[in-house]
Write a protein that holds these residues in place. Structure first.
Motif, PDB file in Angstrom:
ATOM      1  N   MET A   1       4.765  26.546  21.156  1.00  0.00           N
ATOM      2  CA  MET A   1       3.605  25.763  20.774  1.00  0.00           C
ATOM      3  C   MET A   1       3.391  24.647  21.785  1.00  0.00           C
ATOM      4  O   MET A   1       4.329  24.042  22.279  1.00  0.00           O
ATOM      5  N   LYS A   2       2.154  24.369  22.075  1.00  0.00           N
ATOM      6  CA  LYS A   2       1.810  23.271  22.960  1.00  0.00           C
ATOM      7  C   LYS A   2       1.938  21.958  22.197  1.00  0.00           C
ATOM      8  O   LYS A   2       1.823  21.925  20.971  1.00  0.00           O
ATOM      9  N   SER A   3       2.148  20.877  22.926  1.00  0.00           N
ATOM     10  CA  SER A   3       2.278  19.577  22.276  1.00  0.00           C
ATOM     11  C   SER A   3       0.933  19.141  21.690  1.00  0.00           C
ATOM     12  O   SER A   3      -0.125  19.515  22.180  1.00  0.00           O
ATOM     13  N   ILE A   4       1.014  18.342  20.654  1.00  0.00           N
ATOM     14  CA  ILE A   4      -0.184  17.829  19.993  1.00  0.00           C
ATOM     15  C   ILE A   4      -0.411  16.406  20.483  1.00  0.00           C
ATOM     16  O   ILE A   4       0.461  15.547  20.369  1.00  0.00           O
ATOM     17  N   ASN A   5      -1.596  16.162  21.029  1.00  0.00           N
ATOM     18  CA  ASN A   5      -1.959  14.848  21.531  1.00  0.00           C
ATOM     19  C   ASN A   5      -2.725  14.057  20.472  1.00  0.00           C
ATOM     20  O   ASN A   5      -3.278  14.641  19.528  1.00  0.00           O
ATOM     21  N   ALA A   6      -2.798  12.762  20.645  1.00  0.00           N
ATOM     22  CA  ALA A   6      -3.513  11.904  19.701  1.00  0.00           C
ATOM     23  C   ALA A   6      -4.991  12.267  19.613  1.00  0.00           C
ATOM     24  O   ALA A   6      -5.627  12.073  18.569  1.00  0.00           O
ATOM     25  N   SER A   7      -5.556  12.808  20.683  1.00  0.00           N
ATOM     26  CA  SER A   7      -6.978  13.168  20.697  1.00  0.00           C
ATOM     27  C   SER A   7      -7.252  14.552  20.101  1.00  0.00           C
ATOM     28  O   SER A   7      -8.406  14.939  19.938  1.00  0.00           O
ATOM     29  N   ASP A   8      -6.211  15.292  19.764  1.00  0.00           N
ATOM     30  CA  ASP A   8      -6.366  16.625  19.178  1.00  0.00           C
ATOM     31  C   ASP A   8      -6.721  16.544  17.698  1.00  0.00           C
ATOM     32  O   ASP A   8      -6.363  15.592  17.013  1.00  0.00           O
ATOM     33  N   SER A   9      -7.402  17.568  17.224  1.00  0.00           N
ATOM     34  CA  SER A   9      -7.657  17.730  15.793  1.00  0.00           C
ATOM     35  C   SER A   9      -6.745  18.840  15.289  1.00  0.00           C
ATOM     36  O   SER A   9      -6.602  19.876  15.938  1.00  0.00           O
ATOM     37  N   VAL A  10      -6.130  18.623  14.133  1.00  0.00           N
ATOM     38  CA  VAL A  10      -5.208  19.601  13.559  1.00  0.00           C
ATOM     39  C   VAL A  10      -5.732  20.006  12.190  1.00  0.00           C
ATOM     40  O   VAL A  10      -6.043  19.150  11.361  1.00  0.00           O
ATOM     41  N   PHE A  11      -5.831  21.314  11.980  1.00  0.00           N
ATOM     42  CA  PHE A  11      -6.320  21.851  10.717  1.00  0.00           C
ATOM     43  C   PHE A  11      -5.278  22.795  10.140  1.00  0.00           C
ATOM     44  O   PHE A  11      -4.662  23.575  10.875  1.00  0.00           O
ATOM     45  N   TYR A  12      -5.098  22.725   8.826  1.00  0.00           N
ATOM     46  CA  TYR A  12      -4.168  23.602   8.123  1.00  0.00           C
ATOM     47  C   TYR A  12      -4.962  24.493   7.179  1.00  0.00           C
ATOM     48  O   TYR A  12      -5.925  24.046   6.545  1.00  0.00           O
ATOM     49  N   PHE A  13      -4.548  25.760   7.106  1.00  0.00           N
ATOM     50  CA  PHE A  13      -5.192  26.746   6.245  1.00  0.00           C
ATOM     51  C   PHE A  13      -4.132  27.517   5.483  1.00  0.00           C
ATOM     52  O   PHE A  13      -3.107  27.880   6.059  1.00  0.00           O
ATOM     53  N   SER A  14      -4.398  27.801   4.227  1.00  0.00           N
ATOM     54  CA  SER A  14      -3.572  28.729   3.465  1.00  0.00           C
ATOM     55  C   SER A  14      -4.420  29.965   3.229  1.00  0.00           C
ATOM     56  O   SER A  14      -5.555  29.866   2.735  1.00  0.00           O
ATOM     57  N   ILE A  15      -3.871  31.114   3.616  1.00  0.00           N
ATOM     58  CA  ILE A  15      -4.619  32.367   3.518  1.00  0.00           C
ATOM     59  C   ILE A  15      -3.814  33.370   2.711  1.00  0.00           C
ATOM     60  O   ILE A  15      -2.615  33.538   2.934  1.00  0.00           O
ATOM     61  N   ASN A  16      -4.473  34.021   1.778  1.00  0.00           N
ATOM     62  CA  ASN A  16      -3.876  35.113   1.015  1.00  0.00           C
ATOM     63  C   ASN A  16      -4.986  36.126   0.760  1.00  0.00           C
ATOM     64  O   ASN A  16      -5.714  36.028  -0.223  1.00  0.00           O
ATOM     65  N   ALA A  17      -5.145  37.064   1.688  1.00  0.00           N
ATOM     66  CA  ALA A  17      -6.226  38.042   1.600  1.00  0.00           C
ATOM     67  C   ALA A  17      -5.667  39.450   1.728  1.00  0.00           C
ATOM     68  O   ALA A  17      -4.907  39.729   2.667  1.00  0.00           O
ATOM     69  N   PRO A  18      -6.024  40.345   0.820  1.00  0.00           N
ATOM     70  CA  PRO A  18      -5.580  41.736   0.940  1.00  0.00           C
ATOM     71  C   PRO A  18      -6.223  42.408   2.151  1.00  0.00           C
ATOM     72  O   PRO A  18      -7.243  41.934   2.680  1.00  0.00           O
ATOM     73  N   TYR A  19      -5.640  43.512   2.573  1.00  0.00           N
ATOM     74  CA  TYR A  19      -6.115  44.199   3.776  1.00  0.00           C
ATOM     75  C   TYR A  19      -7.603  44.519   3.706  1.00  0.00           C
ATOM     76  O   TYR A  19      -8.320  44.383   4.705  1.00  0.00           O
ATOM     77  N   LYS A  20      -8.086  44.934   2.562  1.00  0.00           N
ATOM     78  CA  LYS A  20      -9.498  45.317   2.423  1.00  0.00           C
ATOM     79  C   LYS A  20     -10.410  44.166   2.837  1.00  0.00           C
ATOM     80  O   LYS A  20     -11.424  44.382   3.498  1.00  0.00           O
TER      81      LYS A  20
END
Length: 80
Positions: A1-20
């Motif tokens: 992983m690349k380092s996270i800078n103060a100017s970066d935006s960080v987003f978190y996602f939780s995903i639970n999707a069936p294959y279809k």
């Protein structure tokens, strides 16, 4: 992983999707999807960033996307 800078935006996602539901990620007419981040913001994510995590069961987990100050994706990774 690349380092996270103060100017970066960080987003978190939780995903639970069936294959279809994941089949749409492979449609040429669908280059991006809009996802709701855990912070409540709608974020556009290129489908090619999600495809690598699709299994025969679909896609499941918590993910982090880091975007630099120029709105370029630095990383998209599964956390667990």
């Amino acid at each position: 992983m690349k380092s996270i800078n103060a100017s970066d935006s960080v987003f978190y996602f939780s995903i639970n999707a069936p294959y279809k539901q994941c089949e749409v990620l492979y449609a040429p007419s669908m280059p991006d999807v809009v996802m709701l981040s855990e912070s409540g913001l709608s974020v556009q994510v290129p489908t090619n960033r999600l495809r690598q995590f699709v299994t025969s069961n679909g896609i499941k987990g918590r993910f982090r996307m880091v975007i630099d100050a120029n709105k370029k994706i630095k990383s998209f990774e599964r956390l667990g």
